[in-house]
Design a protein around this motif. Sequence first.
Motif, PDB file in Angstrom:
ATOM      1  N   SER A   1       6.786 -34.489  20.049  1.00  0.00           N
ATOM      2  CA  SER A   1       5.711 -34.491  19.045  1.00  0.00           C
ATOM      3  C   SER A   1       4.856 -33.249  19.243  1.00  0.00           C
ATOM      4  CB  SER A   1       4.851 -35.751  19.181  1.00  0.00           C
ATOM      5  OG  SER A   1       5.636 -36.915  18.941  1.00  0.00           O
ATOM      6  N   VAL A   2       4.821 -32.402  18.204  1.00  0.00           N
ATOM      7  CA  VAL A   2       4.147 -31.113  18.292  1.00  0.00           C
ATOM      8  C   VAL A   2       3.068 -31.019  17.226  1.00  0.00           C
ATOM      9  CG1 VAL A   2       4.449 -28.614  18.284  1.00  0.00           C
ATOM     10  CG2 VAL A   2       6.313 -30.099  19.056  1.00  0.00           C
ATOM     11  N   PRO A   3       1.809 -30.809  17.602  1.00  0.00           N
ATOM     12  CA  PRO A   3       0.758 -30.570  16.599  1.00  0.00           C
ATOM     13  C   PRO A   3       1.001 -29.228  15.900  1.00  0.00           C
ATOM     14  CG  PRO A   3      -0.182 -31.174  18.740  1.00  0.00           C
ATOM     15  CD  PRO A   3       1.251 -30.861  18.967  1.00  0.00           C
ATOM     16  N   VAL A   4       1.063 -29.228  14.586  1.00  0.00           N
ATOM     17  CA  VAL A   4       1.354 -27.988  13.860  1.00  0.00           C
ATOM     18  C   VAL A   4       0.277 -27.624  12.846  1.00  0.00           C
ATOM     19  CG1 VAL A   4       3.836 -28.236  14.138  1.00  0.00           C
ATOM     20  CG2 VAL A   4       2.719 -29.221  12.125  1.00  0.00           C
ATOM     21  N   ARG A   5      -0.634 -28.518  12.530  1.00  0.00           N
ATOM     22  CA  ARG A   5      -1.637 -28.206  11.512  1.00  0.00           C
ATOM     23  C   ARG A   5      -2.596 -27.136  12.025  1.00  0.00           C
ATOM     24  NH1 ARG A   5      -3.177 -34.196   9.068  1.00  0.00           N
ATOM     25  NH2 ARG A   5      -1.047 -34.689   8.359  1.00  0.00           N
ATOM     26  N   GLN A   6      -2.844 -26.149  11.170  1.00  0.00           N
ATOM     27  CA  GLN A   6      -3.723 -25.076  11.586  1.00  0.00           C
ATOM     28  C   GLN A   6      -4.205 -24.269  10.392  1.00  0.00           C
ATOM     29  OE1 GLN A   6      -1.162 -22.973  14.262  1.00  0.00           O
ATOM     30  NE2 GLN A   6      -0.253 -21.753  12.660  1.00  0.00           N
ATOM     31  N   VAL A   7      -5.269 -23.509  10.669  1.00  0.00           N
ATOM     32  CA  VAL A   7      -5.865 -22.606   9.692  1.00  0.00           C
ATOM     33  C   VAL A   7      -5.979 -21.238  10.355  1.00  0.00           C
ATOM     34  CG1 VAL A   7      -7.870 -22.115   8.264  1.00  0.00           C
ATOM     35  CG2 VAL A   7      -7.171 -24.488   8.658  1.00  0.00           C
TER      36      VAL A   7
ATOM     37  N   TRP B   1      23.185 -33.988  18.487  1.00  0.00           N
ATOM     38  CA  TRP B   1      22.507 -33.378  17.345  1.00  0.00           C
ATOM     39  C   TRP B   1      21.005 -33.325  17.597  1.00  0.00           C
ATOM     40  CZ3 TRP B   1      18.877 -36.759  15.672  1.00  0.00           C
ATOM     41  CH2 TRP B   1      19.128 -38.130  15.809  1.00  0.00           C
ATOM     42  N   THR B   2      20.338 -32.483  16.826  1.00  0.00           N
ATOM     43  CA  THR B   2      18.874 -32.406  16.814  1.00  0.00           C
ATOM     44  C   THR B   2      18.411 -32.601  15.383  1.00  0.00           C
ATOM     45  OG1 THR B   2      18.831 -30.894  18.694  1.00  0.00           O
ATOM     46  CG2 THR B   2      16.871 -30.973  17.310  1.00  0.00           C
ATOM     47  N   GLY B   3      17.363 -33.414  15.189  1.00  0.00           N
ATOM     48  CA  GLY B   3      16.921 -33.803  13.860  1.00  0.00           C
ATOM     49  C   GLY B   3      16.214 -32.709  13.089  1.00  0.00           C
ATOM     50  N   GLY B   4      15.940 -33.005  11.813  1.00  0.00           N
ATOM     51  CA  GLY B   4      15.350 -32.035  10.910  1.00  0.00           C
ATOM     52  C   GLY B   4      13.834 -32.022  10.933  1.00  0.00           C
ATOM     53  N   TYR B   5      13.254 -31.295   9.975  1.00  0.00           N
ATOM     54  CA  TYR B   5      11.807 -31.099   9.936  1.00  0.00           C
ATOM     55  C   TYR B   5      11.404 -30.645   8.549  1.00  0.00           C
ATOM     56  CZ  TYR B   5      12.486 -26.097   9.671  1.00  0.00           C
ATOM     57  OH  TYR B   5      12.836 -24.860   9.244  1.00  0.00           O
ATOM     58  N   THR B   6      10.103 -30.699   8.252  1.00  0.00           N
ATOM     59  CA  THR B   6       9.540 -30.135   7.018  1.00  0.00           C
ATOM     60  C   THR B   6       8.185 -29.512   7.341  1.00  0.00           C
ATOM     61  OG1 THR B   6       8.528 -32.275   6.455  1.00  0.00           O
ATOM     62  CG2 THR B   6      10.675 -31.756   5.450  1.00  0.00           C
ATOM     63  N   LEU B   7       7.884 -28.409   6.647  1.00  0.00           N
ATOM     64  CA  LEU B   7       6.613 -27.712   6.812  1.00  0.00           C
ATOM     65  C   LEU B   7       6.129 -27.237   5.446  1.00  0.00           C
ATOM     66  CD1 LEU B   7       6.967 -25.329   9.900  1.00  0.00           C
ATOM     67  CD2 LEU B   7       5.387 -27.237   9.679  1.00  0.00           C
ATOM     68  N   GLY B   8       4.824 -27.207   5.284  1.00  0.00           N
ATOM     69  CA  GLY B   8       4.218 -26.618   4.103  1.00  0.00           C
ATOM     70  C   GLY B   8       3.277 -25.501   4.508  1.00  0.00           C
TER      71      GLY B   8
ATOM     72  N   ASN C   1       2.674 -30.013   8.547  1.00  0.00           N
ATOM     73  CA  ASN C   1       3.867 -30.784   8.223  1.00  0.00           C
ATOM     74  C   ASN C   1       3.506 -31.780   7.123  1.00  0.00           C
ATOM     75  OD1 ASN C   1       2.180 -32.037  10.188  1.00  0.00           O
ATOM     76  ND2 ASN C   1       3.720 -33.620  10.463  1.00  0.00           N
ATOM     77  N   LEU C   2       4.491 -32.365   6.494  1.00  0.00           N
ATOM     78  CA  LEU C   2       4.234 -33.213   5.336  1.00  0.00           C
ATOM     79  C   LEU C   2       3.902 -34.648   5.713  1.00  0.00           C
ATOM     80  CD1 LEU C   2       6.951 -31.893   2.864  1.00  0.00           C
ATOM     81  CD2 LEU C   2       4.636 -31.057   3.303  1.00  0.00           C
ATOM     82  N   ASP C   3       4.045 -34.996   6.983  1.00  0.00           N
ATOM     83  CA  ASP C   3       3.674 -36.328   7.449  1.00  0.00           C
ATOM     84  C   ASP C   3       2.314 -36.267   8.138  1.00  0.00           C
ATOM     85  OD1 ASP C   3       6.120 -37.340   6.593  1.00  0.00           O
ATOM     86  OD2 ASP C   3       7.092 -36.782   8.489  1.00  0.00           O
ATOM     87  N   LYS C   4       1.692 -37.426   8.271  1.00  0.00           N
ATOM     88  CA  LYS C   4       0.432 -37.495   8.995  1.00  0.00           C
ATOM     89  C   LYS C   4       0.695 -37.341  10.487  1.00  0.00           C
ATOM     90  CE  LYS C   4      -1.931 -40.490   5.664  1.00  0.00           C
ATOM     91  NZ  LYS C   4      -2.624 -41.782   5.459  1.00  0.00           N
ATOM     92  N   GLY C   5      -0.269 -36.724  11.189  1.00  0.00           N
ATOM     93  CA  GLY C   5      -0.130 -36.552  12.620  1.00  0.00           C
ATOM     94  C   GLY C   5       0.765 -35.382  12.973  1.00  0.00           C
ATOM     95  N   PRO C   6       1.234 -35.303  14.226  1.00  0.00           N
ATOM     96  CA  PRO C   6       2.061 -34.185  14.670  1.00  0.00           C
ATOM     97  C   PRO C   6       3.486 -34.275  14.104  1.00  0.00           C
ATOM     98  CG  PRO C   6       1.851 -35.815  16.413  1.00  0.00           C
ATOM     99  CD  PRO C   6       0.934 -36.259  15.309  1.00  0.00           C
ATOM    100  N   MET C   7       4.213 -33.194  14.211  1.00  0.00           N
ATOM    101  CA  MET C   7       5.608 -33.176  13.785  1.00  0.00           C
ATOM    102  C   MET C   7       6.483 -33.767  14.886  1.00  0.00           C
ATOM    103  SD  MET C   7       8.033 -29.921  12.863  1.00  0.00           S
ATOM    104  CE  MET C   7       7.079 -29.534  11.401  1.00  0.00           C
ATOM    105  N   ASP C   8       7.359 -34.693  14.516  1.00  0.00           N
ATOM    106  CA  ASP C   8       8.271 -35.336  15.462  1.00  0.00           C
ATOM    107  C   ASP C   8       9.676 -34.770  15.286  1.00  0.00           C
ATOM    108  OD1 ASP C   8       6.249 -36.924  16.455  1.00  0.00           O
ATOM    109  OD2 ASP C   8       6.689 -38.598  15.112  1.00  0.00           O
ATOM    110  N   ILE C   9      10.241 -34.280  16.367  1.00  0.00           N
ATOM    111  CA  ILE C   9      11.605 -33.768  16.380  1.00  0.00           C
ATOM    112  C   ILE C   9      12.441 -34.675  17.283  1.00  0.00           C
ATOM    113  CG2 ILE C   9      13.108 -31.808  16.841  1.00  0.00           C
ATOM    114  CD1 ILE C   9      11.096 -31.286  14.654  1.00  0.00           C
TER     115      ILE C   9
END
Length: 841
Positions: free
Chosen positions: A784-790, A731-738, A760-768
């Motif tokens: 671990s993928v950095p996703v925060r951006q403008v 399996w591969t785990g889930g994720y959340t994004l805003g 993502n809704l957690d601090k730091g990069p998104m962990d899959i």
Amino acid sequence: MENKKQLIYLCKRIKQKDMRHLNFLSFVFALTISAGLYAQTNVKGTVLDSLSRQPEVGAVVQFIRNGEDRPAAYSVTDSLGKFERTVPGSGEYVLLLQNMGRKAVRMVFKTEGQAELDLGVILLQDDAQSINSATVQAMKTLVKLDVGKLTYKVEEDPDSKTGTVLDMLRKVPMVTVDGQDNITVNGSSNFKVYVDGKPNQMLSSNPSQVLKVMPASAVKDIEVITNPGAKYDAEGTGGVLNLVTGSAAGASSAVQDGVYGSVNLGYTNRGENGSLYLSAKKGKLTVGMNSSVGVQHQNGVTYEAYQKNLDLGTNLSTDMRQDQKSPFVFADFSASYELSPKDLISGTFGMTGFFIKAEGASTMTMEGPLSYSYMSDQKTNYATRSVNGSLDYQHSSTDVPGRVFTLSYRYSGTPLNTELTNRFTSETMPFADRMSKSDDNSLENTFQADYTTPLGNGHSLSSGLKYIARHNTADDKLFYAESSGWNQSKEGSMIYDHYNDIGAVYSEYTGVFGKVVLITGLRYEYTWQRVDYGEGYGHDFKATFGDIVPNASVQLNISPTKNVGVTYNRRIQRPGITYLNPYVDRSSPTNITYGNSDLTSARTDIVSFVYNHYDPKWIVSLTGRYSHTGGGISSYSFHDEDGIFNTTYGNIVREDNTGMTAFINWTAGPKTRIYTNTTVGYGIFSSKEMDQTNHGWNWNVVAGLQQTLPSDYLLSANLVGGGRTWTLQGWTGGYTLGVLGISKGFLNDKIRAQVQFVSNLDKGPMDIKSFAHGRDYETGYVVSVPVRQVGIGLTWNFGNQGFQVKKTRKTITNDDVINNTNGQSIGTGVGTTTGAGQKAM
């Protein structure tokens, strides 16, 4: 009517014993009724969008006698927006025309016993109208619903101005995008991607990688064809994703001469993109061009993994960091010319390019009876391109409306070049530096003939022939570093030719029985395969096989804004060269991958239940689906006797999936829209060959709000999340994004600017996270993928008329091959709502 009353009165006064008179009068009465019914008129017309003059497909047409409540007849517009229906009697009728998300049209017409009445062109407007000159227009509908197809209007989504096509797919019903950007349609990762109704092999092979770089502004609509009929190639168990760019959509001769275009520019802290669309019409000639470019920068992706050999008791751990740059370019040109009112010729030419340049460093540590460690520096250059062109000729009958004959030819070439270099540093293991190069290509020449004819009122038959000549080539080489330079390894190199010719014949019937629409069809495909090896391990072979592919659907139009339906279709998986190629990739000293030239096609049977409802406030689409696949193609892994971790493919999986998709849109007011796209399913996987089973729930949710603020600012807020996805071995785990965006139009919306924030809704990069296990191994990793951006975006629309190049009603659509769907061999990561998505090596 007066004659009928007199006959009824006379019948009542006839004595019982005078049966001869009664029978005679009954006969006269029947003749009178028949004469009234015989007076009928064939009413036809064409329904177009009021602005773009595109055909309105699937609009419900009701014919209501003046003074009556119930319709006397129904019809539904076809792919050209045309309708045709015989109405009984003579007199005054009200035509009521409705389509989901459109403003209803009523018009009065009279029949006077004439054989045919042409109502001409009828224009439909969006249901959203401006409240007054000082307020913003109400929300436009985003989704058009049908039992067999769903259309998501990308251009009406404000997030499309800075987002990517992958971002839009997260919102599209029946489509799921997980945390690693893997795409599934109808719960299946086996689907096809088209551009303007024509297959794009590069996109079908690497949809995740390409679509998360392709700007959404380059796409007008996304069509999800969940129930491909007999005219489509049998491959693609999940269905078809058709990206409508506008350059090849249908048009009308009613469109005035002129030039129309739009320019879009986007910039984020992770990438840049831009798109240009142009269309022009002069007399009988129409031309169009759509192009886009983008580049993604994904730096600082980390990867931590472990790999256990349960037989040997060893554990190999990996720590890696990587930076990646991914450019993308797309261009499509189209033109059409009306030779005469009944003859149309059209052509397209398109080019697509996707590239990856990545550099990374990793540390590998082996623990257990065999212990060692080493460091590796990797460089990857990946380039795939697609060149395609088509030519279509269409002849429409003037004697029989709706009778069309089409001849088509299509060429496609998709070269793929990969270069991967690994340099090792170790005090305990003398691994040799190595470089692998792959030069692969796929060439297609396709010929097709289609014929459609009406079979009386409300009935039609479509039939066709198709032949595909496909030649796949692979030239793969492995080099080891020596003091004199790179030295080719003959054992690790291969030259491979795969010839795949496919002949197909199909026929499909469509019938309208009042409120019921029935579609049933049958397709037969026969395949000739031949494989020749020039160098390396492998055996030449030939194979032939045939597939019968039935389909059927029944749709009940409960009302003009509500329908239900049930569909059945069979689809097949036919392996492409990336699955068949037995070349062994030895770029890693501890892991090898290779294809399987003995793979055969797999069959999937699918049953769906669909409910669609629309009213001015609510759009509800519910789809339940069950699919069964036997002998499905899947990757699997194991350790060989030397402890090397092998990954290959096989016809080894029985898969049963049950799921429900719900798209609900609530227009709470003229300035407020709240919506959700939710998918829940349960999958069961089993393999006798691997002696394994696996099962689990999966879910994906998109919840969104669009709100018009004071001064006509438009706010868009989305929460995206997903649970685990399952395979036979893990399996591969889930994720959340805003995602939050604010946009505003200027100069009557000719110019629109947008700012967007993603996190993502957690601090730091998104962990899959991911986990897999087999008989002799267990493995897991965390990416671990950095996703925060403008990001910011700017769109400029110019010109005096919106229209698209006319196209033939049928054209070539090759969708019969799967090739490492979603591009998971390229990397892992997560897409975001910018002009460039993320995917890490």
